[in-house]
Design an enzyme around this catalytic site. Structure first.
Site, short mmCIF file in Angstrom:
data_model
loop_
_atom_site.label_atom_id
_atom_site.label_comp_id
_atom_site.label_asym_id
_atom_site.label_seq_id
_atom_site.Cartn_x
_atom_site.Cartn_y
_atom_site.Cartn_z
N GLY A 46 0.77 -1.25 0.00
CA GLY A 46 0.00 0.00 0.00
C GLY A 46 0.80 1.29 0.00
O GLY A 46 0.32 2.32 -0.45
N GLU A 102 3.76 4.15 5.64
CA GLU A 102 2.53 3.34 5.58
C GLU A 102 1.45 4.13 4.84
O GLU A 102 1.49 5.36 4.78
CB GLU A 102 2.11 3.01 7.03
CG GLU A 102 0.83 2.26 7.20
CD GLU A 102 0.80 0.86 6.60
OE1 GLU A 102 1.03 0.74 5.39
OE2 GLU A 102 0.49 -0.09 7.34
N ASP A 106 -5.22 2.40 10.94
CA ASP A 106 -6.60 2.11 11.30
C ASP A 106 -6.61 1.71 12.78
O ASP A 106 -6.57 2.57 13.66
CB ASP A 106 -7.06 1.00 10.34
CG ASP A 106 -8.53 0.67 10.45
OD1 ASP A 106 -9.35 1.45 9.96
OD2 ASP A 106 -8.85 -0.39 11.01
N LYS A 134 -6.77 7.26 10.61
CA LYS A 134 -8.17 7.22 11.08
C LYS A 134 -8.14 7.02 12.60
O LYS A 134 -8.33 5.91 13.08
CB LYS A 134 -8.89 6.00 10.49
CG LYS A 134 -9.18 6.00 9.00
CD LYS A 134 -9.98 4.71 8.72
CE LYS A 134 -10.12 4.41 7.27
NZ LYS A 134 -10.67 3.04 7.04
N PHE A 155 -14.15 3.62 4.40
CA PHE A 155 -13.23 2.70 3.73
C PHE A 155 -12.80 3.37 2.44
O PHE A 155 -13.62 3.69 1.59
CB PHE A 155 -13.87 1.34 3.47
CG PHE A 155 -12.85 0.36 2.97
CD1 PHE A 155 -11.99 -0.26 3.87
CD2 PHE A 155 -12.71 0.09 1.62
CE1 PHE A 155 -11.01 -1.13 3.42
CE2 PHE A 155 -11.74 -0.78 1.16
CZ PHE A 155 -10.89 -1.39 2.07
N ARG A 168 -5.44 0.05 -6.45
CA ARG A 168 -4.19 0.61 -5.91
C ARG A 168 -3.55 1.63 -6.83
O ARG A 168 -2.84 2.52 -6.38
CB ARG A 168 -3.16 -0.52 -5.71
CG ARG A 168 -3.45 -1.45 -4.55
CD ARG A 168 -2.18 -2.25 -4.27
NE ARG A 168 -2.43 -3.48 -3.52
CZ ARG A 168 -2.51 -3.56 -2.20
NH1 ARG A 168 -2.38 -2.47 -1.47
NH2 ARG A 168 -2.71 -4.71 -1.60
P1 IMP Z 1 -4.19 -1.41 11.18
O1 IMP Z 1 -3.23 -2.48 11.57
O2 IMP Z 1 -5.60 -1.73 11.64
O3 IMP Z 1 -3.78 -0.02 11.57
O4 IMP Z 1 -4.34 -1.51 9.63
C1 IMP Z 1 -3.55 -0.88 8.72
C2 IMP Z 1 -3.71 -1.55 7.36
O5 IMP Z 1 -5.08 -1.82 7.10
C3 IMP Z 1 -3.24 -0.66 6.25
O6 IMP Z 1 -1.91 -0.97 5.89
C4 IMP Z 1 -4.18 -0.98 5.13
O7 IMP Z 1 -3.62 -2.02 4.33
C5 IMP Z 1 -5.42 -1.52 5.77
N1 IMP Z 1 -6.52 -0.53 5.77
C6 IMP Z 1 -7.03 0.14 6.83
N2 IMP Z 1 -8.02 0.97 6.48
C7 IMP Z 1 -8.12 0.85 5.14
C8 IMP Z 1 -8.97 1.50 4.15
O8 IMP Z 1 -9.84 2.37 4.44
N3 IMP Z 1 -8.78 1.12 2.85
C9 IMP Z 1 -7.85 0.19 2.48
N4 IMP Z 1 -7.04 -0.43 3.36
C10 IMP Z 1 -7.18 -0.10 4.67
MG MG Z 2 -3.86 -3.21 2.56
#
Ligand code: IMP
Ligand code: MG
Length: 182
Positions: A46, A102, A106, A134, A155, A168
């Site tokens: 990403g 990154e 999330d 977020k 999302f 992407r």
């Molecule tokens: P975390 O570990 O929950 O912080 O997730 C981070 C990862 O979740 C990112 O590297 C993204 O690949 C994916 N992700 C989180 N939110 C989104 C979104 O709104 N769209 C696409 N991928 C997301």
């Molecule tokens: Mg991803």
């Protein structure tokens, strides 16, 4: 031919705004990492467009490294399961001031794990830079050092961000049309 822009008609962050964001962040990073041994470490896949734009605006020499980790399956809900698919390949991190790049934070689980992993491998310092944050979705205590833009709990796809590996390569960040369908 499939035109993915037609499936992502709501633009959240235009290419022009992305350009402003990467210019601002590159300025801050170039100032803060002066005299350090900057290693830009992208989280595949990403971060690729963001990292690519950012690195070319940073006015310091930098090494490039990558890790591939996953916390998401094919759906849009975090599993809380983190797996390292590709670890950083550089031998020895003792002389490295790592900036992890990154696409979005999330729950915070991915970056929190990556940071402690790199410190555990002996990195001299580890900071984090995310295009999007977020904060209202956070499940663990984690604060990134550099944030492109704080976004609400939508999302989003494009500019590296995918839904099931699609979208992407779009040059902007948007909300896919399916998110509005019921
Ligand atoms: P975390 O570990 O929950 O912080 O997730 C981070 C990862 O979740 C990112 O590297 C993204 O690949 C994916 N992700 C989180 N939110 C989104 C979104 O709104 N769209 C696409 N991928 C997301
Ligand atoms: Mg991803």
């Amino acid at each position: 031919m499939i035109d993915e822009t037609k499936e992502v008609s709501h633009v959240l962050i235009s290419s022009e705004e992305i350009d402003d964001i990467t210019t601002r962040l590159a300025g801050e990073i170039s100032r803060d990492f002066e005299g350090k041994n900057l290693v830009l470490l992208g989280i595949l896949k990403g971060s690729v467009p963001f990292m690519s734009d950012l690195m070319r605006k940073i006015t310091l020499p930098a090494e490039l490294e990558f890790m591939k980790v996953s916390s998401y399956g094919a759906g849009t809900v975090s599993s809380g399961n983190l797996t390292i698919h590709l670890d950083v390949l550089r031998k020895g991190l003792e002389d490295c001031d790592i900036l992890v790049i990154e696409d979005i934070i999330d729950s915070g689980r991915t970056l929190k794990m990556v940071v402690s992993h790199l410190l555990g491998k002996g990195a001299r310092s580890v900071k984090t830079c995310t295009l999007l944050d977020k904060p209202e979705r956070r499940e663990v205590d984690f604060t990134p050092d550099y944030v492109g833009k704080v976004v609400p709990d939508y999302f989003v796809v494009g500019y590296g961000l995918d839904f099931d590996e699609k979208y992407r390569t779009l040059p902007y960040v948007g909300i896919p049309d399916f998110a509005f369908e019921k």
